[in-house]
Design a protein around this motif. Structure first.
Motif, PDB file in Angstrom:
ATOM      1  N   HIS A 192       0.786  -1.217  -0.032  1.00 28.09           N
ATOM      2  CA  HIS A 192       0.037   0.071   0.017  1.00 28.09           C
ATOM      3  C   HIS A 192       0.925   1.215   0.144  1.00 28.09           C
ATOM      4  N   GLN A 193       1.889   1.300   0.620  1.00 30.37           N
ATOM      5  CA  GLN A 193       2.959   2.502   0.789  1.00 30.37           C
ATOM      6  C   GLN A 193       3.458   2.586  -0.555  1.00 30.37           C
ATOM      7  N   ILE A 194       3.830   1.448  -1.086  1.00 26.73           N
ATOM      8  CA  ILE A 194       4.675   1.501  -2.478  1.00 26.73           C
ATOM      9  C   ILE A 194       3.682   2.020  -3.489  1.00 26.73           C
ATOM     10  N   GLN A 195       2.503   1.598  -3.466  1.00 25.34           N
ATOM     11  CA  GLN A 195       1.271   2.145  -4.441  1.00 25.34           C
ATOM     12  C   GLN A 195       0.972   3.638  -4.279  1.00 25.34           C
ATOM     13  N   GLU A 196       1.114   3.906  -3.108  1.00 25.38           N
ATOM     14  CA  GLU A 196       0.968   5.393  -2.951  1.00 25.38           C
ATOM     15  C   GLU A 196       2.124   6.347  -3.465  1.00 25.38           C
ATOM     16  N   GLY A 225      -7.334  -5.071 -17.436  1.00 30.92           N
ATOM     17  CA  GLY A 225      -7.913  -3.583 -17.750  1.00 30.92           C
ATOM     18  C   GLY A 225      -7.472  -2.439 -17.300  1.00 30.92           C
ATOM     19  N   SER A 226      -8.199  -1.413 -16.942  1.00 27.39           N
ATOM     20  CA  SER A 226      -7.596  -0.244 -16.570  1.00 27.39           C
ATOM     21  C   SER A 226      -8.173   0.345 -14.848  1.00 27.39           C
ATOM     22  N   SER A 227      -8.970  -0.642 -14.432  1.00 30.00           N
ATOM     23  CA  SER A 227      -9.397  -0.069 -13.240  1.00 30.00           C
ATOM     24  C   SER A 227      -8.798  -1.020 -11.942  1.00 30.00           C
ATOM     25  N   HIS A 228      -8.383  -2.173 -12.281  1.00 28.97           N
ATOM     26  CA  HIS A 228      -7.698  -3.062 -11.203  1.00 28.97           C
ATOM     27  C   HIS A 228      -6.451  -2.413 -10.765  1.00 28.97           C
ATOM     28  N   LEU A 229      -6.407  -2.594  -9.449  1.00 26.76           N
ATOM     29  CA  LEU A 229      -5.159  -1.821  -8.774  1.00 26.76           C
ATOM     30  C   LEU A 229      -4.388  -3.263  -8.580  1.00 26.76           C
ATOM     31  N   LEU A 230      -3.222  -3.230  -9.228  1.00 27.03           N
ATOM     32  CA  LEU A 230      -2.217  -4.173  -9.325  1.00 27.03           C
ATOM     33  C   LEU A 230      -1.483  -4.349  -8.029  1.00 27.03           C
ATOM     34  N   SER A 231      -1.170  -5.720  -7.516  1.00 27.29           N
ATOM     35  CA  SER A 231      -0.416  -6.022  -6.465  1.00 27.29           C
ATOM     36  C   SER A 231       0.663  -6.851  -6.794  1.00 27.29           C
ATOM     37  N   TYR A 232       1.620  -7.042  -5.913  1.00 26.96           N
ATOM     38  CA  TYR A 232       2.732  -7.820  -6.332  1.00 26.96           C
ATOM     39  C   TYR A 232       2.390  -9.494  -6.897  1.00 26.96           C
ATOM     40  N   GLN A 233       1.319  -9.874  -6.241  1.00 25.64           N
ATOM     41  CA  GLN A 233       0.612 -11.093  -6.571  1.00 25.64           C
ATOM     42  C   GLN A 233       0.252 -11.326  -8.088  1.00 25.64           C
ATOM     43  N   LEU A 279       9.933  -2.585  -7.614  1.00 29.30           N
ATOM     44  CA  LEU A 279      10.241  -2.659  -9.020  1.00 29.30           C
ATOM     45  C   LEU A 279       8.758  -2.935  -9.828  1.00 29.30           C
ATOM     46  N   PHE A 280       8.211  -3.924  -9.377  1.00 29.74           N
ATOM     47  CA  PHE A 280       7.018  -4.275 -10.081  1.00 29.74           C
ATOM     48  C   PHE A 280       5.805  -3.596 -10.002  1.00 29.74           C
ATOM     49  N   ILE A 281       5.621  -2.912  -8.904  1.00 30.06           N
ATOM     50  CA  ILE A 281       4.529  -1.950  -8.623  1.00 30.06           C
ATOM     51  C   ILE A 281       4.815  -0.574  -9.340  1.00 30.06           C
ATOM     52  N   PHE A 282       6.039  -0.032  -9.145  1.00 30.18           N
ATOM     53  CA  PHE A 282       6.495   1.164  -9.773  1.00 30.18           C
ATOM     54  C   PHE A 282       6.397   1.099 -11.156  1.00 30.18           C
ATOM     55  N   PHE A 283       7.055   0.130 -11.720  1.00 25.80           N
ATOM     56  CA  PHE A 283       6.966  -0.123 -13.026  1.00 25.80           C
ATOM     57  C   PHE A 283       5.605  -0.352 -14.058  1.00 25.80           C
ATOM     58  N   THR A 284       4.928  -1.206 -13.440  1.00 28.14           N
ATOM     59  CA  THR A 284       3.528  -1.344 -13.730  1.00 28.14           C
ATOM     60  C   THR A 284       2.482  -0.098 -13.785  1.00 28.14           C
TER      61      THR A 284
END
Length: 493
Positions: free
Chosen positions: A144-148, A333-341, A446-451
């Motif tokens: 959550h912190q990285i997503q923010e 799609g465009s609405s789903h908030l991506l997580s590391y999983q 890296l995954f969350i920032f990149f995506t």
């Protein structure tokens, strides 16, 4: 008088020859390497051939296990996947220590995690791993912190409205704030002067070990301690960074959350209280300040540099960028908030991230180890107490392990059906007992920032530019040269 000078010169020449012969004899105890000169060792060779592939080139000349001398200090370099695997995995406990050099002793005094040894290292590292898990590493807390931070970075880049910009400082701020959230429980404003100074200091400290002054300070410590120069500035900067951590520690002590710890400092102060009667405890404020210093050193430059390389590569390879964006659009799609999983459902995207770390390894080599006993590797003796450099760059570019080692090729991590494939020779975080403490955090970042960036923006070359330079700036880190690109908002993102 002439005879006296002739005699003095002859005696001097005899002593130099005798000294050279003694040096040659001492070198026989170590793997082969370049000619060792009196006093300076192989600094002449390092200075004349310094580049990101210097160690790989030396391996081609002297073999995959060879010796370099920093003055009178031997350093054995191990190159290629098989050799590095032997050192880091098969003989992990034999090379578990860090070298204790004059500069390192002054810098850390066997405190913290990265450069400490023995009981201190074991206790601090174990606590670091356990606390990272408690703080939610690998769970939704840290994500959550990285997503923010990723969302904030997207907003900043989008504000440029497609005009050319240099993303490097914004990336560093965002990545540093992830470390801040874990260590301190809060982020800093990008306008905070002390935070800006901290990032600048960390940047300088990371790249100091690759400088000529560092070699001089290691070879001639008794002389250099009396002389001004970058070596003195380095020690002062390290103390400023630790002072920054101490200020945060004092704030936490004032409002200590004993029953509900929220961040690394909270958990550490609680552990100090629990261990105050334990004579073997290494939990103290000096170790805490150095642990935080280590988190910033290890967790800022590496992830930030990897993201800078990733955006450069996407701008240079629009076809690969489009495939990443299409995969994410098709799956989520465009609405789903991506997580590391979600990486498990994005094999091509995962392959691109891994290939970025492989093709553009962010350090000059792996961090030094030290042999705790005499070790024989492939018939070559590495004596006890020898500093050893596992050349991770050579592993990631090993032609025996990678089909096109010099080319950016995501297919290195895909099978014929397009499924993601783990590779044994993918070792950007090292391996064994000293594997990078922040490996999991870096992967999530890296995954969350990149995506997040590629779902919202398309990165393009500015008008008139055919390709961004892949020629790096080389010090201890290997980072891209400053560049500008255009971040174009995606209409459907």
């Amino acid at each position: 008088m002439l005879r006296l000078w002739t005699l003095l010169v002859a005696v001097l020449m005899f002593l130099l020859i005798l000294h050279f012969l003694k040096l040659s004899q001492s070198c026989k105890a170590y793997p082969p390497g370049p000619l060792r000169l009196p006093f300076i060792g192989n600094v002449w060779k390092i200075g004349s051939t310094f580049s990101q592939d210097m160690l790989i080139k030396l391996a081609k000349q002297y073999g995959n296990i060879y010796s370099l001398w920093l003055g009178s200090m031997p350093v054995v370099v191990v190159s290629g996947f098989e050799g590095v695997k032997e050192v880091l995995i098969k003989h992990s406990e034999d090379f578990v220590d860090r070298p204790v050099s004059p500069v390192i002793t002054l810098l850390v005094k066997n405190k913290g995690i990265i450069l400490s040894n023995g009981h201190n290292w074991k206790q601090q590292r174990k606590f670091g791993l356990v606390t990272m898990r408690k703080l939610g590493l690998g769970k939704k807390g840290v994500e959550h912190q990285i997503q923010e931070e990723a969302h904030e970075l997207v907003e900043i880049l989008a504000r440029a409205k497609g005009q050319p910009l240099d993303p490097s400082l914004h990336i560093k701020n965002s990545v540093s704030n992830v470390v801040s959230a874990l260590a301190f429980g809060h982020r800093f404003s990008v306008d905070d002067k002390e935070f800006i100074m901290l990032i600048d200091i960390i940047d300088k400290l990371i790249n100091y070990p690759g400088t000529f002054f560092n070699y001089l300070a290691e070879i001639f410590p008794q002389v250099m301690q009396y002389l001004p120069g970058p070596h003195k500035k380095m020690l002062a900067n390290a103390e400023i960074a630790r002072s920054f951590a101490r200020k945060e520690i004092e704030k936490h002590k004032e409002y200590q959350a004993m029953h509900d710890p929220q961040d690394f400092i909270d958990f550490y102060l609680l552990q100090m209280e629990k261990s105050k009667n334990d004579l073997s405890s290494t939990y103290n404020e000096e170790n805490l300040a150095q642990d935080i210093f280590d988190f910033f050193i290890a967790g800022t430059e590496t992830s930030a540099t990897a993201l800078q390389w990733a955006l450069l590569l996407m701008a240079n390879h629009p076809d690969i960028q489009q495939k990443v964006q299409k995969e994410m659009d098709d799956v989520f799609g465009s609405s789903h908030l991506l997580s590391y999983q979600d990486r498990k459902r994005l094999p091509y995207t995962s392959a691109v991230i891994h290939e970025t770390l492989r093709a553009h390894y962010v350090l000059l080599a792996g961090i030094h180890r030290q042999s705790v006993k005499d070790v024989n590797i492939f018939g070559l003796l590495i004596p006890k107490g020898t500093a050893v450099v596992p050349d991770l760059r050579s592993v990631l570019l090993d032609p025996k392990q990678w089909e096109t080692p010099q080319k950016f090729n995501p297919n290195h991590f895909l099978d014929k059906d397009g499924n993601f494939v783990e590779r044994e020779a993918f070792l950007p975080f090292g391996a064994g007992a000293r594997v990078c403490l922040g490996k999991e955090l870096a992967n999530i970042e890296l995954f969350i920032f990149f995506t997040s960036l590629l779902r919202a923006l398309t990165f393009q070359l500015q008008e008139g530019v055919k390709e961004l330079s892949k020629e790096p700036i080389v010090a201890t880190s290997v980072r891209p040269r400053p560049y500008k690109l255009c971040a174009i908002p995606r209409c459907h993102a």
